[in-house]
Design a protein around this motif. Structure first.
Motif, PDB file in Angstrom:
ATOM      1  N   TRP A   1      62.366  34.436  60.435  1.00 42.10           N
ATOM      2  CA  TRP A   1      62.809  35.962  60.093  1.00 42.10           C
ATOM      3  C   TRP A   1      61.803  36.438  59.163  1.00 42.10           C
ATOM      4  O   TRP A   1      61.144  36.025  58.423  1.00 42.10           O
ATOM      5  N   MET A   2      61.477  37.861  59.345  1.00 40.73           N
ATOM      6  CA  MET A   2      60.289  38.309  58.955  1.00 40.73           C
ATOM      7  C   MET A   2      60.947  39.555  57.940  1.00 40.73           C
ATOM      8  O   MET A   2      61.856  40.397  58.609  1.00 40.73           O
ATOM      9  N   PHE A   3      60.787  39.636  56.755  1.00 42.27           N
ATOM     10  CA  PHE A   3      61.292  40.693  55.804  1.00 42.27           C
ATOM     11  C   PHE A   3      60.562  41.650  55.488  1.00 42.27           C
ATOM     12  O   PHE A   3      59.270  41.286  55.110  1.00 42.27           O
ATOM     13  N   ASN A   4      61.006  42.850  55.551  1.00 47.10           N
ATOM     14  CA  ASN A   4      60.292  43.984  54.936  1.00 47.10           C
ATOM     15  C   ASN A   4      61.024  44.826  54.363  1.00 47.10           C
ATOM     16  O   ASN A   4      62.097  45.264  54.436  1.00 47.10           O
ATOM     17  N   SER A   5      60.749  45.127  52.917  1.00 46.24           N
ATOM     18  CA  SER A   5      61.438  46.157  52.096  1.00 46.24           C
ATOM     19  C   SER A   5      60.516  46.916  51.323  1.00 46.24           C
ATOM     20  O   SER A   5      59.404  46.639  51.078  1.00 46.24           O
ATOM     21  N   ALA A   6      60.981  47.979  50.855  1.00 42.66           N
ATOM     22  CA  ALA A   6      60.286  48.920  49.958  1.00 42.66           C
ATOM     23  C   ALA A   6      60.021  48.063  48.598  1.00 42.66           C
ATOM     24  O   ALA A   6      60.987  47.291  48.265  1.00 42.66           O
ATOM     25  N   ARG A   7      59.052  48.165  48.032  1.00 46.41           N
ATOM     26  CA  ARG A   7      58.807  47.928  46.572  1.00 46.41           C
ATOM     27  C   ARG A   7      59.392  48.770  45.573  1.00 46.41           C
ATOM     28  O   ARG A   7      59.581  49.920  45.559  1.00 46.41           O
ATOM     29  N   VAL A   8      60.055  48.102  44.442  1.00 44.05           N
ATOM     30  CA  VAL A   8      60.265  48.658  43.571  1.00 44.05           C
ATOM     31  C   VAL A   8      59.349  49.546  42.523  1.00 44.05           C
ATOM     32  O   VAL A   8      58.315  49.030  42.333  1.00 44.05           O
ATOM     33  N   LYS A   9      59.475  50.829  42.329  1.00 41.51           N
ATOM     34  CA  LYS A   9      58.657  51.513  41.799  1.00 41.51           C
ATOM     35  C   LYS A   9      58.561  51.127  40.179  1.00 41.51           C
ATOM     36  O   LYS A   9      59.597  51.214  39.797  1.00 41.51           O
TER      37      LYS A   9
ATOM     38  N   ARG B   1      67.250  38.117  47.873  1.00 42.18           N
ATOM     39  CA  ARG B   1      68.628  37.118  48.020  1.00 42.18           C
ATOM     40  C   ARG B   1      68.587  36.755  49.437  1.00 42.18           C
ATOM     41  O   ARG B   1      68.849  35.289  49.530  1.00 42.18           O
ATOM     42  N   CYS B   2      68.514  37.395  50.470  1.00 41.21           N
ATOM     43  CA  CYS B   2      68.620  36.984  51.837  1.00 41.21           C
ATOM     44  C   CYS B   2      67.536  35.951  52.089  1.00 41.21           C
ATOM     45  O   CYS B   2      67.747  35.042  52.696  1.00 41.21           O
ATOM     46  N   PHE B   3      66.309  36.575  51.765  1.00 36.95           N
ATOM     47  CA  PHE B   3      65.102  35.674  51.954  1.00 36.95           C
ATOM     48  C   PHE B   3      65.296  34.309  51.442  1.00 36.95           C
ATOM     49  O   PHE B   3      65.247  33.111  52.017  1.00 36.95           O
ATOM     50  N   ASP B   4      65.833  34.028  50.033  1.00 39.57           N
ATOM     51  CA  ASP B   4      66.086  32.918  49.428  1.00 39.57           C
ATOM     52  C   ASP B   4      66.950  32.252  50.095  1.00 39.57           C
ATOM     53  O   ASP B   4      67.056  31.070  49.877  1.00 39.57           O
ATOM     54  N   ALA B   5      68.201  32.783  50.686  1.00 41.41           N
ATOM     55  CA  ALA B   5      69.345  32.149  51.181  1.00 41.41           C
ATOM     56  C   ALA B   5      68.952  31.476  52.426  1.00 41.41           C
ATOM     57  O   ALA B   5      69.382  30.320  52.663  1.00 41.41           O
ATOM     58  N   LEU B   6      67.970  32.117  53.367  1.00 41.19           N
ATOM     59  CA  LEU B   6      67.635  31.354  54.444  1.00 41.19           C
ATOM     60  C   LEU B   6      66.692  30.337  54.065  1.00 41.19           C
ATOM     61  O   LEU B   6      66.388  29.237  55.002  1.00 41.19           O
ATOM     62  N   ALA B   7      65.968  30.298  53.035  1.00 40.52           N
ATOM     63  CA  ALA B   7      64.804  29.424  52.831  1.00 40.52           C
ATOM     64  C   ALA B   7      65.587  28.070  52.204  1.00 40.52           C
ATOM     65  O   ALA B   7      64.842  26.930  52.417  1.00 40.52           O
ATOM     66  N   THR B   8      66.788  28.225  51.623  1.00 37.35           N
ATOM     67  CA  THR B   8      67.202  27.175  51.115  1.00 37.35           C
ATOM     68  C   THR B   8      67.180  25.845  51.819  1.00 37.35           C
ATOM     69  O   THR B   8      66.936  24.709  51.145  1.00 37.35           O
ATOM     70  N   ASN B   9      67.711  25.756  53.129  1.00 33.78           N
ATOM     71  CA  ASN B   9      67.422  24.500  53.982  1.00 33.78           C
ATOM     72  C   ASN B   9      66.214  24.837  55.127  1.00 33.78           C
ATOM     73  O   ASN B   9      66.198  23.958  55.804  1.00 33.78           O
ATOM     74  N   GLY B  10      65.580  25.665  54.812  1.00 31.02           N
ATOM     75  CA  GLY B  10      64.621  26.179  55.921  1.00 31.02           C
ATOM     76  C   GLY B  10      63.185  25.817  55.372  1.00 31.02           C
ATOM     77  O   GLY B  10      62.898  25.195  54.260  1.00 31.02           O
ATOM     78  N   GLN B  11      62.150  26.807  55.628  1.00 29.49           N
ATOM     79  CA  GLN B  11      60.683  26.543  55.194  1.00 29.49           C
ATOM     80  C   GLN B  11      60.100  28.121  55.251  1.00 29.49           C
ATOM     81  O   GLN B  11      60.294  28.714  56.062  1.00 29.49           O
ATOM     82  N   VAL B  12      59.478  28.236  54.017  1.00 29.85           N
ATOM     83  CA  VAL B  12      59.049  29.349  53.732  1.00 29.85           C
ATOM     84  C   VAL B  12      57.420  29.542  54.447  1.00 29.85           C
ATOM     85  O   VAL B  12      56.745  28.380  54.091  1.00 29.85           O
ATOM     86  N   ILE B  13      57.323  30.437  55.241  1.00 33.57           N
ATOM     87  CA  ILE B  13      56.130  30.450  56.025  1.00 33.57           C
ATOM     88  C   ILE B  13      55.070  31.427  55.269  1.00 33.57           C
ATOM     89  O   ILE B  13      54.189  31.062  55.195  1.00 33.57           O
ATOM     90  N   GLN B  14      55.823  32.330  54.606  1.00 28.23           N
ATOM     91  CA  GLN B  14      54.937  33.424  53.914  1.00 28.23           C
ATOM     92  C   GLN B  14      55.858  33.858  52.616  1.00 28.23           C
ATOM     93  O   GLN B  14      57.034  34.538  53.074  1.00 28.23           O
ATOM     94  N   ALA B  15      55.510  33.452  51.468  1.00 30.23           N
ATOM     95  CA  ALA B  15      56.318  33.778  50.477  1.00 30.23           C
ATOM     96  C   ALA B  15      56.238  35.432  50.200  1.00 30.23           C
ATOM     97  O   ALA B  15      55.345  36.084  50.846  1.00 30.23           O
ATOM     98  N   LEU B  16      57.324  36.033  49.825  1.00 27.91           N
ATOM     99  CA  LEU B  16      57.398  37.472  49.648  1.00 27.91           C
ATOM    100  C   LEU B  16      56.142  38.000  48.667  1.00 27.91           C
ATOM    101  O   LEU B  16      55.997  37.292  47.940  1.00 27.91           O
ATOM    102  N   ILE B  17      55.515  38.797  49.414  1.00 28.35           N
ATOM    103  CA  ILE B  17      54.164  39.459  48.663  1.00 28.35           C
ATOM    104  C   ILE B  17      54.265  40.851  48.778  1.00 28.35           C
ATOM    105  O   ILE B  17      55.214  41.455  49.484  1.00 28.35           O
ATOM    106  N   ASP B  18      53.591  41.553  47.929  1.00 29.65           N
ATOM    107  CA  ASP B  18      53.613  43.040  48.015  1.00 29.65           C
ATOM    108  C   ASP B  18      52.315  43.415  49.026  1.00 29.65           C
ATOM    109  O   ASP B  18      51.129  43.032  48.794  1.00 29.65           O
ATOM    110  N   ALA B  19      53.000  43.734  50.250  1.00 25.19           N
ATOM    111  CA  ALA B  19      51.685  43.922  51.349  1.00 25.19           C
ATOM    112  C   ALA B  19      50.960  45.281  51.239  1.00 25.19           C
ATOM    113  O   ALA B  19      51.248  46.128  50.644  1.00 25.19           O
ATOM    114  N   PRO B  20      49.891  44.817  52.017  1.00 26.47           N
ATOM    115  CA  PRO B  20      48.974  46.246  51.995  1.00 26.47           C
ATOM    116  C   PRO B  20      49.646  47.596  52.538  1.00 26.47           C
ATOM    117  O   PRO B  20      48.883  48.500  52.237  1.00 26.47           O
TER     118      PRO B  20
END
Length: 140
Positions: A130-138, A95-114
């Protein structure tokens, strides 16, 4: 659900090792993590293999993160510092990522990181990265 941390992330365009030495000397920083692009991706171009993909320094209770970045060109839009957010809920991160991207630019879409997290980068409408890092949903 809360934002757990806001950490500066320096993109240093090939100068990370110099910065680490300076921060160790000037601030008493302790190097906790250093990964090179070649450590994570053996098929990356030879010129990238020795570049620092990610480094983390501890200065007392503070954390500094940094990278050489993917090339030696000028810093990315938003300057050479990104705010790295660690969010404990992946839905809130989206939600936060999408809100910031609304009038901004996605540099790296949200991905499951290594490293096991959900990761993405967005530059907001004011040029702040803004760099986002979050736990993945199991999966159940």
């Amino acid at each position: 659900m809360a934002i757990k941390a806001a950490t500066p992330y320096f993109i240093l365009n090939g100068r990370t090792e110099q910065a680490i030495a300076l921060y160790q000397r000037a601030l008493g920083a302790k190097l906790e993590t250093l990964q090179r692009f070649g450590d994570v991706n053996q098929s990356c171009p030879a010129a990238m293999k020795s570049r620092v993909m990610h480094a983390m320094l501890r200065v007392d209770d503070a954390t500094l993160m940094m990278s050489d970045g993917p090339n030696e060109e000028a810093p990315p839009r938003g300057g050479s510092v990104s705010v790295a957010l660690t969010i404990d809920d992946p839905d809130q991160a989206r939600r936060c990522f999408d809100a910031l991207a609304t009038n901004g630019q996605v540099i790296q879409a949200l991905i499951d990181a290594p490293w096991g997290g959900l990761f993405g980068v967005v530059c907001d409408e004011f040029g702040i990265s803004w760099m986002f890092n979050s736990a993945r949903v199991k999966s159940s």
